[in-house]
Write a protein that holds these residues in place. Structure first.
Motif, PDB file in Angstrom:
ATOM      1  N   ILE A 127       0.835  -1.201   0.000  1.00 15.81           N
ATOM      2  CA  ILE A 127       0.000   0.000   0.000  1.00 15.81           C
ATOM      3  C   ILE A 127       0.874   1.257   0.000  1.00 15.81           C
ATOM      4  O   ILE A 127       0.602   2.216  -0.743  1.00 15.81           O
ATOM      5  N   ALA A 166       2.297   1.925  -3.453  1.00  8.09           N
ATOM      6  CA  ALA A 166       1.248   2.411  -4.361  1.00  8.09           C
ATOM      7  C   ALA A 166       0.932   3.871  -4.064  1.00  8.09           C
ATOM      8  O   ALA A 166       0.762   4.682  -4.985  1.00  8.09           O
ATOM      9  N   ARG A 200       1.441   7.271  -6.380  1.00 13.55           N
ATOM     10  CA  ARG A 200       0.263   8.122  -6.624  1.00 13.55           C
ATOM     11  C   ARG A 200       0.540   9.586  -6.296  1.00 13.55           C
ATOM     12  O   ARG A 200       0.158  10.481  -7.040  1.00 13.55           O
ATOM     13  N   SER A 257      -8.922  -3.555  -0.946  1.00 15.55           N
ATOM     14  CA  SER A 257      -7.888  -3.738  -1.966  1.00 15.55           C
ATOM     15  C   SER A 257      -6.827  -2.660  -1.791  1.00 15.55           C
ATOM     16  O   SER A 257      -7.031  -1.673  -1.064  1.00 15.55           O
ATOM     17  N   VAL A 258      -5.718  -2.800  -2.477  1.00 16.03           N
ATOM     18  CA  VAL A 258      -4.675  -1.774  -2.441  1.00 16.03           C
ATOM     19  C   VAL A 258      -5.254  -0.450  -2.941  1.00 16.03           C
ATOM     20  O   VAL A 258      -5.056   0.601  -2.320  1.00 16.03           O
ATOM     21  N   ALA A 259      -5.986  -0.485  -4.042  1.00 16.51           N
ATOM     22  CA  ALA A 259      -6.564   0.740  -4.596  1.00 16.51           C
ATOM     23  C   ALA A 259      -7.540   1.390  -3.622  1.00 16.51           C
ATOM     24  O   ALA A 259      -7.540   2.617  -3.454  1.00 16.51           O
ATOM     25  N   GLN A 260      -8.374   0.588  -2.965  1.00 14.07           N
ATOM     26  CA  GLN A 260      -9.308   1.137  -1.977  1.00 14.07           C
ATOM     27  C   GLN A 260      -8.560   1.748  -0.788  1.00 14.07           C
ATOM     28  O   GLN A 260      -8.953   2.799  -0.279  1.00 14.07           O
ATOM     29  N   SER A 261      -7.497   1.104  -0.376  1.00 17.38           N
ATOM     30  CA  SER A 261      -6.687   1.630   0.723  1.00 17.38           C
ATOM     31  C   SER A 261      -6.075   2.968   0.347  1.00 17.38           C
ATOM     32  O   SER A 261      -6.115   3.925   1.136  1.00 17.38           O
ATOM     33  N   VAL A 262      -5.521   3.051  -0.848  1.00 22.82           N
ATOM     34  CA  VAL A 262      -4.924   4.309  -1.315  1.00 22.82           C
ATOM     35  C   VAL A 262      -5.977   5.402  -1.357  1.00 22.82           C
ATOM     36  O   VAL A 262      -5.721   6.542  -0.928  1.00 22.82           O
ATOM     37  N   GLU A 263      -7.167   5.091  -1.836  1.00 27.22           N
ATOM     38  CA  GLU A 263      -8.236   6.096  -1.886  1.00 27.22           C
ATOM     39  C   GLU A 263      -8.610   6.581  -0.487  1.00 27.22           C
ATOM     40  O   GLU A 263      -8.852   7.774  -0.286  1.00 27.22           O
TER      41      GLU A 263
END
Length: 168
Positions: A16, A19, A23, A152-158
Motif C-alpha cells: 500500500i 502504491a 500516486r 484492496s490496495v486501490a481502496q486503501s490508497v483512496e
C-alpha cells in the motif's frame, strides 16, 4: 507531509505504501531496505536495534525540510518510535498522518507471510511464528486503520488520499 505506515510484517503495508508513493510522488523510506543496507555495509547478519529507524528519521527530516512528501514504512511497534516520527514532523512544521495496516483474517495473513517473495537482496523474511511473536504494542492514539483483508490496495490508497485532504 509525513505519512507514517505501521503494522506487522505481511499485513500489506509495503504494498500500500509503495502504491501511495507512486500516486502522490512521495519519497519512500522503507526500514527493511535501510536495515539490509546497513547489514551489507557491515557484512554482518544481526539484529539492527534502533539503527535503521535512526537513519530513517534523519532521511525523513531532511526530505521534509526540502518540501517533499515523505512516506515511512516500518513495523513501528512501540510508542517511542511512533513519537519520534511525530517529533520530526513537528520540528519541520509539517502535518503527519499515522496509518496502521492490519490483516484481520489470520489465515490470509499467515498465507501472505509464508508466500512472500524477497524483494531486497539478502533480506531474511520473518516466518509466521516470528510475526505472531513480534513485540507490537497497542496504539493509544488516533490513526487511520486499513484492513487489508477487506480492502484492496486501490481502496486503501483512496482512503488515505481522502484522509490526507482532511489533514493538510
Amino acid at each position: 507531509m509525513l505519512i507514517i505506515f505501521s503494522g506487522l510484517p505481511g499485513s500489506g503495508k509495503s504494498t500500500i505504501a509503495r502504491a501511495l508513493a507512486q500516486r502522490v510522488g512521495a519519497v519512500y523510506l522503507r526500514i527493511d531496505t535501510i536495515e539490509q543496507a546497513l547489514r551489507d555495509a557491515e557484512q554482518a547478519e544481526r539484529e539492527m536495534g534502533p539503527a535503521g529507524y535512526v537513519v530513517a528519521y534523519g532521511l525523513a527530516r531532511e526530505n521534509l525540510a526540502l518540501g517533499s512528501i515523505v512516506i515511512t514504512d516500518s513495523v513501528n511497534p512501540i510508542p517511542l518510535t511512533r513519537d519520534a516520527y511525530h517529533d520530526i514532523a513537528r520540528s519541520v512544521g509539517v502535518p503527519y498522518l499515522d496509518i496502521e495496516v492490519v490483516c484481520s483474517n489470520p489465515s490470509l495473513h499467515r498465507e501472505r507471510v509464508e508466500k512472500r517473495k524477497v524483494d531486497i537482496e539478502g533480506l531474511v523474511l520473518p516466518d509466521w511464528q516470528a510475526v505472531i511473536n513480534r513485540h507490537y504494542e497497542p496504539w493509544d492514539r488516533e490513526r487511520l486503520i486499513l484492513d487489508s483483508a477487506v480492502l484492496s490496495v486501490a481502496q486503501s490508497v483512496e482512503q488515505i488520499v481522502a484522509a490526507l485532504a482532511k489533514v493538510r
